[in-house]
Write a protein that holds these residues in place. Structure first.
Motif, PDB file in Angstrom:
ATOM      1  N   VAL A 142       0.878  -1.272   0.237  1.00 24.07           N
ATOM      2  CA  VAL A 142      -0.306   0.169  -0.232  1.00 24.07           C
ATOM      3  C   VAL A 142       0.843   0.922  -0.476  1.00 24.07           C
ATOM      4  O   VAL A 142       1.554   1.304   0.805  1.00 24.07           O
ATOM      5  CB  VAL A 142      -0.457  -0.253   1.260  1.00 24.07           C
ATOM      6  N   GLY A 143       1.039   2.234  -1.086  1.00 24.52           N
ATOM      7  CA  GLY A 143       1.712   3.673  -1.425  1.00 24.52           C
ATOM      8  C   GLY A 143       0.514   4.303  -0.809  1.00 24.52           C
ATOM      9  O   GLY A 143      -0.110   4.444   0.159  1.00 24.52           O
ATOM     10  N   GLU A 144       1.167   5.783  -0.895  1.00 28.01           N
ATOM     11  CA  GLU A 144       0.203   7.064  -0.219  1.00 28.01           C
ATOM     12  C   GLU A 144      -0.516   7.433  -1.060  1.00 28.01           C
ATOM     13  O   GLU A 144      -2.245   7.261  -1.499  1.00 28.01           O
ATOM     14  CB  GLU A 144       0.981   7.886   0.148  1.00 28.01           C
ATOM     15  N   GLY A 145      -0.533   7.718  -2.703  1.00 29.00           N
ATOM     16  CA  GLY A 145      -1.094   8.558  -3.793  1.00 29.00           C
ATOM     17  C   GLY A 145      -0.245   8.403  -5.037  1.00 29.00           C
ATOM     18  O   GLY A 145       0.485   8.560  -4.630  1.00 29.00           O
ATOM     19  N   PRO A 146      -1.330   8.342  -5.859  1.00 26.91           N
ATOM     20  CA  PRO A 146      -0.924   8.495  -7.066  1.00 26.91           C
ATOM     21  C   PRO A 146       0.003   9.802  -7.539  1.00 26.91           C
ATOM     22  O   PRO A 146      -0.528  10.675  -7.232  1.00 26.91           O
ATOM     23  CB  PRO A 146      -2.099   8.601  -7.998  1.00 26.91           C
ATOM     24  N   GLY A 147       1.605   9.806  -8.991  1.00 30.50           N
ATOM     25  CA  GLY A 147       1.557  10.414  -8.733  1.00 30.50           C
ATOM     26  C   GLY A 147       1.084  11.365 -10.413  1.00 30.50           C
ATOM     27  O   GLY A 147       0.285  10.656 -11.101  1.00 30.50           O
ATOM     28  N   ALA A 148       1.942  11.508 -11.138  1.00 26.26           N
ATOM     29  CA  ALA A 148       1.449  12.066 -12.845  1.00 26.26           C
ATOM     30  C   ALA A 148       1.262  11.146 -13.873  1.00 26.26           C
ATOM     31  O   ALA A 148       0.314  10.887 -14.440  1.00 26.26           O
ATOM     32  CB  ALA A 148       2.356  13.414 -13.174  1.00 26.26           C
ATOM     33  N   GLU A 149       2.335  10.190 -13.056  1.00 20.31           N
ATOM     34  CA  GLU A 149       2.343   9.129 -14.748  1.00 20.31           C
ATOM     35  C   GLU A 149       1.447   8.532 -13.913  1.00 20.31           C
ATOM     36  O   GLU A 149       0.745   7.860 -14.612  1.00 20.31           O
ATOM     37  CB  GLU A 149       3.639   8.673 -13.954  1.00 20.31           C
ATOM     38  N   GLU A 150       1.123   7.920 -12.778  1.00 20.24           N
ATOM     39  CA  GLU A 150      -0.023   6.836 -13.006  1.00 20.24           C
ATOM     40  C   GLU A 150      -1.543   7.744 -12.733  1.00 20.24           C
ATOM     41  O   GLU A 150      -2.061   6.829 -13.825  1.00 20.24           O
ATOM     42  CB  GLU A 150      -0.178   6.495 -11.016  1.00 20.24           C
ATOM     43  N   ASP A 151      -1.533   8.686 -12.605  1.00 20.12           N
ATOM     44  CA  ASP A 151      -3.093   9.536 -12.879  1.00 20.12           C
ATOM     45  C   ASP A 151      -2.899   9.141 -14.432  1.00 20.12           C
ATOM     46  O   ASP A 151      -4.557   8.859 -15.056  1.00 20.12           O
ATOM     47  CB  ASP A 151      -2.700  10.919 -12.835  1.00 20.12           C
ATOM     48  N   VAL A 155      -2.941   3.186 -13.390  1.00 17.13           N
ATOM     49  CA  VAL A 155      -2.399   2.867 -12.691  1.00 17.13           C
ATOM     50  C   VAL A 155      -1.197   2.868 -11.550  1.00 17.13           C
ATOM     51  O   VAL A 155      -0.823   3.533 -11.976  1.00 17.13           O
ATOM     52  CB  VAL A 155      -1.304   1.460 -13.766  1.00 17.13           C
ATOM     53  N   PRO A 156      -1.198   2.224 -10.464  1.00 19.69           N
ATOM     54  CA  PRO A 156      -0.319   2.448  -9.497  1.00 19.69           C
ATOM     55  C   PRO A 156       1.597   1.869  -9.606  1.00 19.69           C
ATOM     56  O   PRO A 156       1.398   0.721 -10.086  1.00 19.69           O
ATOM     57  CB  PRO A 156      -0.628   1.447  -8.245  1.00 19.69           C
ATOM     58  N   PHE A 157       2.287   3.258  -9.061  1.00 16.50           N
ATOM     59  CA  PHE A 157       3.598   2.945  -9.147  1.00 16.50           C
ATOM     60  C   PHE A 157       3.968   2.519 -10.590  1.00 16.50           C
ATOM     61  O   PHE A 157       4.782   1.424 -10.590  1.00 16.50           O
ATOM     62  CB  PHE A 157       3.919   1.211  -8.057  1.00 16.50           C
ATOM     63  N   VAL A 158       4.169   3.416 -11.768  1.00 21.23           N
ATOM     64  CA  VAL A 158       4.524   3.586 -12.684  1.00 21.23           C
ATOM     65  C   VAL A 158       5.444   4.163 -12.857  1.00 21.23           C
ATOM     66  O   VAL A 158       6.339   4.488 -13.771  1.00 21.23           O
ATOM     67  CB  VAL A 158       3.128   2.856 -14.053  1.00 21.23           C
ATOM     68  N   ALA A 160       8.809   7.269 -12.180  1.00 25.70           N
ATOM     69  CA  ALA A 160      10.220   6.806 -10.907  1.00 25.70           C
ATOM     70  C   ALA A 160       9.803   6.426  -9.843  1.00 25.70           C
ATOM     71  O   ALA A 160      10.858   4.856 -10.481  1.00 25.70           O
ATOM     72  CB  ALA A 160      10.569   8.483 -11.175  1.00 25.70           C
ATOM     73  N   SER A 161       9.227   6.643  -9.366  1.00 20.88           N
ATOM     74  CA  SER A 161       9.187   5.704  -7.551  1.00 20.88           C
ATOM     75  C   SER A 161       8.738   4.108  -8.069  1.00 20.88           C
ATOM     76  O   SER A 161       9.580   3.387  -6.977  1.00 20.88           O
ATOM     77  CB  SER A 161       9.253   7.379  -6.777  1.00 20.88           C
ATOM     78  N   GLY A 162       7.903   3.974  -8.533  1.00 18.54           N
ATOM     79  CA  GLY A 162       7.497   2.700  -9.428  1.00 18.54           C
ATOM     80  C   GLY A 162       7.832   2.034  -9.411  1.00 18.54           C
ATOM     81  O   GLY A 162       9.048   1.275  -9.503  1.00 18.54           O
ATOM     82  N   THR A 182      -1.156  -0.973  -4.114  1.00 19.39           N
ATOM     83  CA  THR A 182      -2.747  -0.195  -4.631  1.00 19.39           C
ATOM     84  C   THR A 182      -1.904   0.754  -3.346  1.00 19.39           C
ATOM     85  O   THR A 182      -1.292   1.175  -2.971  1.00 19.39           O
ATOM     86  CB  THR A 182      -4.265  -1.066  -4.199  1.00 19.39           C
ATOM     87  N   ASN A 183      -2.905   1.839  -3.327  1.00 20.55           N
ATOM     88  CA  ASN A 183      -2.953   3.053  -2.459  1.00 20.55           C
ATOM     89  C   ASN A 183      -3.490   4.009  -1.867  1.00 20.55           C
ATOM     90  O   ASN A 183      -5.409   3.541  -1.333  1.00 20.55           O
ATOM     91  CB  ASN A 183      -2.440   4.803  -3.356  1.00 20.55           C
ATOM     92  N   LEU A 184      -3.499   4.529  -0.602  1.00 21.32           N
ATOM     93  CA  LEU A 184      -4.009   4.859   0.621  1.00 21.32           C
ATOM     94  C   LEU A 184      -5.380   6.244  -0.364  1.00 21.32           C
ATOM     95  O   LEU A 184      -6.605   6.120  -0.118  1.00 21.32           O
ATOM     96  CB  LEU A 184      -3.369   4.916   1.029  1.00 21.32           C
ATOM     97  N   LEU A 262      10.206   1.879   3.907  1.00 24.17           N
ATOM     98  CA  LEU A 262      10.673   3.512   3.620  1.00 24.17           C
ATOM     99  C   LEU A 262       9.600   3.343   2.367  1.00 24.17           C
ATOM    100  O   LEU A 262       9.940   3.189   1.814  1.00 24.17           O
ATOM    101  CB  LEU A 262      11.400   3.861   3.299  1.00 24.17           C
ATOM    102  N   HIS A 263       9.291   5.215   1.959  1.00 22.70           N
ATOM    103  CA  HIS A 263       8.292   4.921   0.665  1.00 22.70           C
ATOM    104  C   HIS A 263       9.454   5.285  -0.394  1.00 22.70           C
ATOM    105  O   HIS A 263      10.691   5.406  -0.107  1.00 22.70           O
ATOM    106  CB  HIS A 263       7.834   6.153   0.710  1.00 22.70           C
ATOM    107  N   PRO A 264       9.197   4.767  -1.966  1.00 22.88           N
ATOM    108  CA  PRO A 264      10.162   5.090  -2.626  1.00 22.88           C
ATOM    109  C   PRO A 264      10.856   6.147  -3.741  1.00 22.88           C
ATOM    110  O   PRO A 264      12.340   6.566  -3.085  1.00 22.88           O
ATOM    111  CB  PRO A 264      10.087   4.005  -3.950  1.00 22.88           C
TER     112      PRO A 264
HETATM  113  N1  URA Z   1       3.786   7.187  -4.748  1.00 22.01           N
HETATM  114  C1  URA Z   1       2.499   6.384  -4.624  1.00 22.01           C
HETATM  115  O1  URA Z   1       2.863   6.359  -3.541  1.00 22.01           O
HETATM  116  N2  URA Z   1       1.660   5.935  -5.412  1.00 22.01           N
HETATM  117  C2  URA Z   1       1.677   6.175  -6.920  1.00 22.01           C
HETATM  118  O2  URA Z   1       1.387   4.921  -7.063  1.00 22.01           O
HETATM  119  C3  URA Z   1       3.227   6.315  -7.118  1.00 22.01           C
HETATM  120  C4  URA Z   1       3.418   7.030  -6.262  1.00 22.01           C
END
Ligand code: URA
Length: 291
Positions: A142-151, A155-158, A160-162, A182-184, A262-264
């Motif tokens: 479980v991550g935090e929330g999508p960034g620009a690429e995910e938006d 799809v979550p974590f696609v 740079a950090s994904g 997934t994300n919170l 730790l978050h990527p």
């Molecule tokens: N960071 C997150 O926490 N979630 C994502 O999907 C992408 C980056």
């Protein structure tokens, strides 16, 4: 030869344009999604067809889906005036909980989130970012929330950090067939700002139902926001990372083993912390192997 800037109309206009751009970035409009810029102020307003123009504004809204239609029979509220939900700030979170409780599959949960209008982030995001990977794998991240690429991709974590997270997991033999992610927060906060407390409170019931439907053996919580939301603890991630916890999730009879990490995105900015993340990856691998 020195360049002399003269304070005149040209310079003032340039500075105003710059200030406008800064303001747009602060508001979250930090990407151009079309090749050509559209000057919406220059374009004439489209004429409304006479039928629409004549109708009162309230009639334009889609009829609200009755909450009772998506709740379990036992949870259906009585619709007497006294029991009607009040318009307090807690109302969207209560509605989120009731709607989430009425979902009995990931497909239903995704559809309920897509129809949910109680979180303002859904109006500014391009796509709902629901989940990816294998929900039967027994491991859920479980991550935090999508960034620009995910938006953009939905799809979550696609981004740079994904991609970095994928490489970390691959180093202990895990790909997206061996975990679900997934994300919170399922919608990108504008400009990648942190979600507000209210947004977290409204999205949390959907995440908890998401976890209950996947029923993982092991949960990995990435970053402060997801750790604090799921465990209810206020202790910072750098103190809790790597420490296994048992978390209680509504609708799940037994506590689930959870590993805060730790978050990527943090690791990409703090190379020194990668050593700790590596230790956590090894602890995760051992737990999956039943060691
Ligand atoms: N960071 C997150 O926490 N979630 C994502 O999907 C992408 C980056």
């Amino acid at each position: 030869m020195p360049i002399v800037l003269k304070w005149g109309a040209g310079l003032t206009a340039g500075m105003n344009a710059l200030a406008d751009l800064r303001l747009q970035i602060e508001w979250g409009a930090d990407e151009a999604l079309q090749e050509e810029a559209v000057d919406r102020l220059a374009a004439p307003l489209p004429a409304l067809p006479p039928r629409m123009a004549a109708r009162p504004v309230v009639a334009e809204r889609a009829p609200a889906r009755p909450v009772a239609a998506v709740l379990e029979p036992a949870a259906r509220p009585s619709l007497t005036p006294a029991a009607r939900p009040s318009l307090t700030p807690a109302a969207p979170a209560q509605r989120a909980h009731e709607i989430a409780a009425g979902c009995h599959s990931l497909g239903e949960l995704r559809a309920a989130l897509a129809a949910f209008d109680g979180c303002p982030l859904s109006a500014t995001a391009t796509n709902l970012v629901f989940g990816d990977g294998n929900p039967s794998a027994g491991l859920m991240l479980v991550g935090e929330g999508p960034g620009a690429e995910e938006d953009r991709a939905g799809v979550p974590f696609v981004g740079a950090s994904g991609q970095f997270l994928d490489r970390m997991l691959a180093s202990v033999g895990l790909d997206r067939e061996q975990y679900y992610i997934t994300n919170l927060i399922p919608w990108r906060p504008p400009g990648n700002r942190n979600p507000t407390d209210q947004e977290v409170v409204v999205c949390l019931p959907f995440l908890l139902r998401h976890i209950a439907l996947v029923r993982p053996k092991i949960l990995v919580l990435l970053g402060n926001l997801s750790v604090q939301a799921v465990t209810g603890s206020k202790t910072g991630i750098t103190r809790v990372r790597g420490k296994w916890q048992e978390v209680t999730v509504p609708w799940v009879e037994r506590p689930i083993r959870a590993l805060p990490m730790l978050h990527p995105a943090y690791l990409l900015r703090n190379h020194g912390a990668k050593r700790e993340a590596w230790a956590d990856m090894i602890a995760l691998r051992r737990a999956l192997d039943g060691a």
